[in-house]
Write a protein that holds these residues in place. Structure first.
Motif, short mmCIF file in Angstrom:
data_model
loop_
_atom_site.label_atom_id
_atom_site.label_comp_id
_atom_site.label_asym_id
_atom_site.label_seq_id
_atom_site.Cartn_x
_atom_site.Cartn_y
_atom_site.Cartn_z
N PRO A 1 -4.83 6.48 -1.13
CA PRO A 1 -6.06 5.72 -1.41
C PRO A 1 -5.90 4.23 -1.14
CG PRO A 1 -5.68 7.32 -3.16
CD PRO A 1 -4.45 7.31 -2.31
N MET A 2 -4.73 3.66 -1.42
CA MET A 2 -4.51 2.24 -1.15
C MET A 2 -4.56 1.94 0.34
SD MET A 2 -1.47 1.43 -3.90
CE MET A 2 -1.29 -0.30 -3.45
N ALA B 1 0.85 -1.19 0.00
CA ALA B 1 0.00 0.00 0.00
C ALA B 1 0.89 1.24 0.00
CB ALA B 1 -0.92 -0.01 1.20
N ASP C 1 -15.14 -2.56 7.36
CA ASP C 1 -16.46 -2.89 6.84
C ASP C 1 -16.76 -4.39 6.88
OD1 ASP C 1 -16.76 -0.23 6.36
OD2 ASP C 1 -16.48 -0.35 4.20
N ASP C 2 -15.72 -5.21 6.65
CA ASP C 2 -15.97 -6.63 6.43
C ASP C 2 -15.77 -7.50 7.66
OD1 ASP C 2 -16.36 -5.84 3.87
OD2 ASP C 2 -14.48 -6.64 3.07
N GLN D 1 -6.14 3.73 2.59
CA GLN D 1 -7.53 3.92 3.02
C GLN D 1 -8.39 2.71 2.67
OE1 GLN D 1 -8.24 7.64 0.97
NE2 GLN D 1 -7.91 8.85 2.83
N ARG D 2 -8.16 2.13 1.52
CA ARG D 2 -8.93 0.94 1.13
C ARG D 2 -8.59 -0.23 2.05
NH1 ARG D 2 -7.96 2.82 -4.19
NH2 ARG D 2 -6.13 1.45 -4.43
N ALA D 3 -7.32 -0.34 2.46
CA ALA D 3 -6.93 -1.42 3.37
C ALA D 3 -7.63 -1.29 4.71
CB ALA D 3 -5.42 -1.43 3.55
N TYR D 4 -7.68 -0.08 5.23
CA TYR D 4 -8.41 0.15 6.48
C TYR D 4 -9.89 -0.16 6.30
CZ TYR D 4 -4.87 2.43 9.44
OH TYR D 4 -3.79 2.70 10.24
N ARG D 5 -10.47 0.35 5.23
CA ARG D 5 -11.90 0.18 5.00
C ARG D 5 -12.26 -1.29 4.83
NH1 ARG D 5 -15.96 2.84 6.52
NH2 ARG D 5 -15.04 4.80 5.78
N ARG D 6 -11.37 -2.04 4.20
CA ARG D 6 -11.61 -3.47 3.97
C ARG D 6 -11.84 -4.20 5.28
NH1 ARG D 6 -8.02 -7.86 4.05
NH2 ARG D 6 -8.50 -9.58 2.62
#
Length: 560
Positions: free
Chosen positions: A474-475, A470, A485-486, A477-482
């Motif tokens: 943005p990468m 990462a 959220d999941d 942030q996507r790792a955190y969000r992954r």
């Protein structure tokens, strides 16, 4: 942490003035009322020339500042030496990554979220002058020690940074008594500057034939955010958390006043500084810790591999292993193991236990894992406590808020197995730190720490696969969000009161007040309002941070 609703009354009185959301809360370099160069020069003269105009090492890679040798050095070491650089931090994505060190760099090099000026502080008087200057001009203030922080508390666009890394000095005292407040029985203690790093504190203790409990990563500051956020370590089971070992702080309050904080002096602030989080109460310049006698620590390393068993069987076996962890902690064993879909490895240490006792405890559990079909290796080892600290540490990693698991949650093997199976299918990496029992629940200290810590057995972190790949904001942030959220909704069902460890948490945590501080949050908020009514110190998510928001222009605005 979605099951708890915070009363809006907590926000009453936080704002210095009633303001619309569109109103900027601080003064920034582009504003007409920002200090002029002559104002900065005058301020610099009052602090013995300790003011530093911000400049990033990576600027040497860009046109206008190009220097081949400096650029090459920066590419190799840019963030590894953040403790010795006034600006750099070890979690660089919070800076915005607006000036990357690379060969043939193109474009511009800007500070991004890094501060505009830094005060290289080495005395309380300098810190006091810096805070008074910031209050006069309504500047945002951030605090940096070594740069180890996952929650952006040490960066802020257009801010004035107070760099505390050069608060040094250390003394070991056999008959220490409080510097202020009522008299107390003398005891063995160590007094050190807040800029002391963990590895140096351990080394000094070793030379004085003493032991102190501190963090697991050598370059972390022993008196900064690690401590003020709670501070777990290899011997939390034996001696408690960092906050359980503090006897006294020297602090510069947000208004510039220099105070001594302990159980008899500024007791409410002593409560807040021990677990309420760094970067928000004041600038800590000196810390006094309890010292302990050096003990020989026996340990056993347990390595388990899947032996090509199915993922389902591996999840079942690891759920069994995790279900036994309360008994490990009760026995006196603690460890920072790692676990993924094929592998578990940890060095479990137990001061005061013989090797025979440790082997007698672990072997039956290892035999059960072997019967399931796994490869299990046990290795004995012995070392002085200090050598465990410096030789077997691991770097804590962000990715998901580390959940605090207790006895009840770990006993629910079916739920734990389902969670592990899902994580292994995603190729996630986990860190089930065994820290609890022993001194942790036994502590009677009145601290701002989330009370859930006292019921904690495991500190459980989740890291996404190929985390090091990462490379952009943005990468990351996507790792955190992954994970947020999941996974988090399932994991919090087996945690202690949906609690997580503040220092290594996710910035996306939706109900962070409860998650990080539980029932202590209202009391902490009152302390924040008392000592920092003008919100001179602000970080997010920190106590009282509801008062401001950060917009896309990186500036702080009043919340509604």
């Amino acid at each position: 942490m979605r099951s708890f609703k915070w009363c809006s009354l907590l926000l009453i009185g936080l704002r210095g003035t009633t303001a619309a959301q569109s109103q900027i809360a601080k003064v920034y370099p582009s504003d007409d009322n920002y200090p002029k160069p002559s104002d900065w020069a005058q301020f610099n003269s009052t602090i013995s020339g300790k003011l530093i105009a911000a400049a990033l090492p990576a600027a040497a890679c860009y046109q206008g500042n190009y220097n081949a040798e400096k650029c090459s050095t920066t590419i190799r070491w840019e963030y590894y030496g953040s403790e010795e650089d006034p600006l750099l931090v070890k979690v660089p994505w919070w800076s915005g990554l607006t000036c990357l060190a690379k060969v043939n760099a193109t474009g511009t090099c800007t500070l991004g979220n890094y501060p505009s000026y830094v005060v290289n502080a080495s005395s309380t008087e300098i810190v006091s002058q810096a805070l008074q200057f910031a209050n006069k001009w309504n500047l945002r203030v951030v605090i940096k020690d070594t740069g180890d922080d996952f929650l952006r508390r040490n960066v802020g666009y257009g801010s004035l940074s107070i760099w505390t890394h050069h608060f040094k000095g250390i003394s070991f005292e056999e008959n220490w008594i409080p510097t202020a407040g009522p008299a107390a029985p003398p005891r063995s203690a160590v007094v050190f500057g807040s800029g002391y790093m963990v590895k140096d504190l351990y080394a000094a203790a070793d030379k004085n034939n003493k032991f102190v409990t501190a963090g697991t990563y050598g370059s972390v500051g022993a008196g900064g955010g690690w401590l003020q956020g709670g501070g777990h370590g290899f011997f939390t089971n034996r001696h408690g958390l960092g906050v359980d070992n503090v006897l006294e702080f020297e602090v510069v309050l947000p208004n510039g006043k220099i105070v001594i904080v302990n159980n008899g002096s500024y007791q409410d602030l002593f409560f807040a500084l021990r677990g309420g989080g760094g970067g928000t109460w004041g600038v800590v310049t000196k810390v006094t810790f309890k010292t302990h006698e050096v003990e020989t620590t026996n340990a056993m390393r347990i390595t388990v591999t899947s032996n090509n068993q199915t993922l389902a069987k591996w999840a079942n076996g690891m759920a069994y292993l995790m279900s036994t962890m309360p008994s490990w902690a009760d026995f006196g064993l603690s460890s920072y193991p790692v676990m993924d879909k094929r592998y578990f490895d940890g060095i479990f240490m137990a001061p005061r236990r013989t090797m025979e006792e440790i082997g007698g405890f672990i072997t039956p559990i290892a035999d059960q894992l072997h019967e399931i079909g796994f490869n299990v290796t046990l290795r004995n080892t012995t070392s002085e406590t200090y050598r465990w600290q410096v030789g077997n540490n691991r770097v804590p990693n962000p990715g998901a808020p580390p959940q605090l698991f207790g006895r009840e949650g770990l006993a629910d093997r079916d739920r734990v197995e389902k969670i592990l199976a899902y994580l292994f299918e995603r190729d996630d990496f986990t860190e089930p730190y065994c820290l609890g029992s022993g001194a942790l629940p036994a502590s009677k200290e009145d601290t701002g720490l989330n009370p859930a810590w006292r019921k904690t057995i495991l500190h459980f972190s989740i890291l996404p696969p190929k985390q090091g790949d990462a490379k952009t904001v943005p990468m990351v942030q996507r790792a955190y969000r992954r994970v947020q959220d999941d996974v988090e909704a399932s994991i919090e069902k087996i945690s202690v009161g949906s609690a997580a460890y503040f220092n290594e948490a996710s910035y996306l945590e939706p109900e962070w007040q409860k998650t990080f501080w539980g029932s202590n949050y209202p009391r902490l908020l009152e302390v924040k309002r008392k000592y920092d009514p003008n919100n001179t110190l602000w970080c997010s998510p920190c106590v009282g941070s509801e008062v401001f928001i950060v917009k896309d222009d990186r500036k702080l605005y009043y919340s509604q």
